[in-house]
Design an enzyme around this catalytic site. Structure first.
Site: not given
Length: 143
Positions: A113, A64, A74, A22, A133, A30, A131
């Site tokens: 990052y 969560d 991003m 958890h 990600n 990508d 993008y």
């Protein structure tokens, strides 16, 4: 063979998803993302889109529900309010598939990052859309 497990989830990736606790995070990245340089565990799914991987992961992993931002994308460089088409698809998939549907939050590129460096694992996909990600925080399975 197993039932009800999306076939694009490799045995190694399934092991990571199962081993996560958890609050642990996983990045779906990508093809341009520096996954190998940032990851302590890097799973490659070349030839598979990030959207397909997101849907498969959300079918087996809860998001969560104890934090306001369990799914992060991003920001577009120099246009933080832009919503790339792939991010729009991420939102549709999260809304339709996640057990805890949420609005996707954004992180600036370098903050993304930095967050990815601390993730339990990164999945490098063959996604060519920019993008593509997303970071997911694992939740709990209630009884």
């Amino acid at each position: 063979m197993l039932r009800n497990i999306p076939p694009i989830l490799s045995p190694d990736l399934l092991q990571s998803l199962r081993a996560m606790g958890h609050g642990d995070e996983i990045v779906i990245a990508d093809a341009n993302f520096p996954a190998t340089a940032l990851a302590s565990r890097c799973h490659r799914l070349d030839g598979v889109s990030a959207t397909d991987v997101l849907e498969a992961v959300l079918r087996v992993m809860p998001l969560d529900s104890f934090v306001p931002d369990p799914a992060l994308v991003m920001e577009v460089v120099d246009d933080p309010d832009a919503v790339p088409p792939v991010v729009g698809e991420f939102q549709k998939i999260t809304t339709a598939t996640a057990d805890n549907p949420v609005a996707l939050e954004r992180l600036e590129r370098f903050a993304f990052y930095d967050r990815a460096k601390t993730a339990f694992a990164i999945v490098q996909t063959g996604e060519t859309r920019l993008y593509g990600n997303i970071i997911l925080k694992k939740g709990v399975i209630g009884t």
